[in-house]
Design a protein around this motif. Sequence first.
Motif, PDB file in Angstrom:
ATOM      1  N   THR A 108       0.842  -1.194   0.000  1.00  0.00           N
ATOM      2  CA  THR A 108       0.000   0.000   0.000  1.00  0.00           C
ATOM      3  C   THR A 108       0.877   1.243   0.000  1.00  0.00           C
ATOM      4  O   THR A 108       1.929   1.276   0.658  1.00  0.00           O
ATOM      5  N   ILE A 109       0.436   2.249  -0.723  1.00  0.00           N
ATOM      6  CA  ILE A 109       1.192   3.498  -0.828  1.00  0.00           C
ATOM      7  C   ILE A 109       0.288   4.646  -0.401  1.00  0.00           C
ATOM      8  O   ILE A 109      -0.784   4.856  -1.000  1.00  0.00           O
ATOM      9  N   SER A 110       0.709   5.385   0.607  1.00  0.00           N
ATOM     10  CA  SER A 110      -0.084   6.508   1.110  1.00  0.00           C
ATOM     11  C   SER A 110       0.052   7.716   0.198  1.00  0.00           C
ATOM     12  O   SER A 110       0.920   7.756  -0.688  1.00  0.00           O
ATOM     13  N   ALA A 111      -0.792   8.716   0.410  1.00  0.00           N
ATOM     14  CA  ALA A 111      -0.721   9.947  -0.377  1.00  0.00           C
ATOM     15  C   ALA A 111       0.636  10.617  -0.188  1.00  0.00           C
ATOM     16  O   ALA A 111       1.219  11.162  -1.147  1.00  0.00           O
ATOM     17  N   GLU A 112       1.142  10.585   1.033  1.00  0.00           N
ATOM     18  CA  GLU A 112       2.452  11.186   1.301  1.00  0.00           C
ATOM     19  C   GLU A 112       3.562  10.434   0.570  1.00  0.00           C
ATOM     20  O   GLU A 112       4.496  11.041   0.030  1.00  0.00           O
ATOM     21  N   GLU A 113       3.441   9.109   0.521  1.00  0.00           N
ATOM     22  CA  GLU A 113       4.454   8.315  -0.179  1.00  0.00           C
ATOM     23  C   GLU A 113       4.370   8.525  -1.687  1.00  0.00           C
ATOM     24  O   GLU A 113       5.402   8.545  -2.379  1.00  0.00           O
ATOM     25  N   LEU A 114       3.164   8.671  -2.209  1.00  0.00           N
ATOM     26  CA  LEU A 114       3.021   8.972  -3.643  1.00  0.00           C
ATOM     27  C   LEU A 114       3.707  10.285  -3.981  1.00  0.00           C
ATOM     28  O   LEU A 114       4.351  10.419  -5.031  1.00  0.00           O
ATOM     29  N   ARG A 135       8.538  13.027  -6.311  1.00  0.00           N
ATOM     30  CA  ARG A 135       9.756  13.836  -6.204  1.00  0.00           C
ATOM     31  C   ARG A 135      10.967  13.056  -6.723  1.00  0.00           C
ATOM     32  O   ARG A 135      11.818  13.612  -7.415  1.00  0.00           O
ATOM     33  N   ILE A 136      11.007  11.765  -6.406  1.00  0.00           N
ATOM     34  CA  ILE A 136      12.123  10.923  -6.831  1.00  0.00           C
ATOM     35  C   ILE A 136      12.104  10.668  -8.337  1.00  0.00           C
ATOM     36  O   ILE A 136      13.137  10.712  -9.013  1.00  0.00           O
ATOM     37  N   SER A 137      10.926  10.384  -8.851  1.00  0.00           N
ATOM     38  CA  SER A 137      10.809   9.995 -10.259  1.00  0.00           C
ATOM     39  C   SER A 137       9.678  10.759 -10.941  1.00  0.00           C
ATOM     40  O   SER A 137       8.636  10.187 -11.295  1.00  0.00           O
ATOM     41  N   PRO A 138       9.870  12.055 -11.169  1.00  0.00           N
ATOM     42  CA  PRO A 138       8.821  12.851 -11.808  1.00  0.00           C
ATOM     43  C   PRO A 138       8.681  12.514 -13.294  1.00  0.00           C
ATOM     44  O   PRO A 138       9.552  11.859 -13.882  1.00  0.00           O
ATOM     45  N   LYS A 139       7.591  12.940 -13.860  1.00  0.00           N
ATOM     46  CA  LYS A 139       7.357  12.730 -15.287  1.00  0.00           C
ATOM     47  C   LYS A 139       8.528  13.298 -16.093  1.00  0.00           C
ATOM     48  O   LYS A 139       8.969  14.418 -15.865  1.00  0.00           O
ATOM     49  N   GLY A 140       9.040  12.526 -17.029  1.00  0.00           N
ATOM     50  CA  GLY A 140      10.136  12.972 -17.876  1.00  0.00           C
ATOM     51  C   GLY A 140      11.517  12.758 -17.299  1.00  0.00           C
ATOM     52  O   GLY A 140      12.511  13.206 -17.886  1.00  0.00           O
TER      53      GLY A 140
END
Length: 321
Positions: free
Chosen positions: A292-298, A303-308
């Motif tokens: 499970t991934i929380s909103a904070e973890e998402l 931040r780690i792997s943004p689009k592009g």
Amino acid sequence: MIQRKLGSLGLEVSALGLGTMMMPDNEESVHTIHGALDLGVTLFDTADIYGDGFMEGKFGGNERIVGRALKGRRDKAVIATKFGIVSPDLKAHGHPAYVKKSVDASLLQLGIDYIDLYYQHRIDPNTPIEETVGAMAELVQEGKVRYIGLSEATADQIRRAHAVHPLTAVETEYSLWSREVENEVLPVLHELGIGFVPYSPLGRGFLTGQIRTFDDLPENDYRRYFPRFQGDNFTKNLEVVALIEQFAARKGCTSSQLALAWLLAQGEQIVPIPGTKRLDRVQENLRSLYVTISAEELAEIERISPKGIAAGERYPTFLQA
């Protein structure tokens, strides 16, 4: 097994499917498919052009492997296959006569009476999408196909196709390092009630953390041709994977499981199809269903792997066309 609905016409499948593209023609592949079935996987993805030596110009044969493995257990499986890439020049083809010829060939290769989900593999620029999908709709009426879909289609092509016959799914590359579909395709699929099947959800293996150097790729590995695995691109992408691994370790899961859990969290209509030859990898991937991934973890993953973030194009020049 957690189930998900693809599209609005009633197709229900396991929340994770199995991509079979790179499976060799041997008993381990059959064993892996049998094991996946036993674990509750129901969606098996192949194509008429898949087979050993794809990058060496050897095409076909993968449908035979899938058909052989599922013989006697057909009622437990949802078989998805594709037409529309013609060997040896890899050009897209969607003429109605070709569609009807292709489905008969796939049914013979698979050894089945009908195909559950039939995709146009790539859109033919020389044949209106309405004509191709019209022919696919006739296959549904004839009972040769239950549901239809497109692969690597634009938002406009999806709209035009869906107006001819409802699409059940669209298959396109999507992962933490390939997020282009978020711009236009995913919003259209949500609007029209079409399911989404991400292929290469583990970044062609890069997001597993198992590839540390270019030499980790076998000499005959197709990924050696892909820009994201070459030179400075490889180094930059490896830095992103390291951050994903660190995050996954804090959560007590593997980077593969985190990448799949992230995809599953993007929408209930999403069913990734990680490809593997090995049953232990299937088992590992399925454990992502319970991460499970929380909103904070998402937000942290964003931040780690943004689009592009990925360095390099998805495909080499000779395949992009």
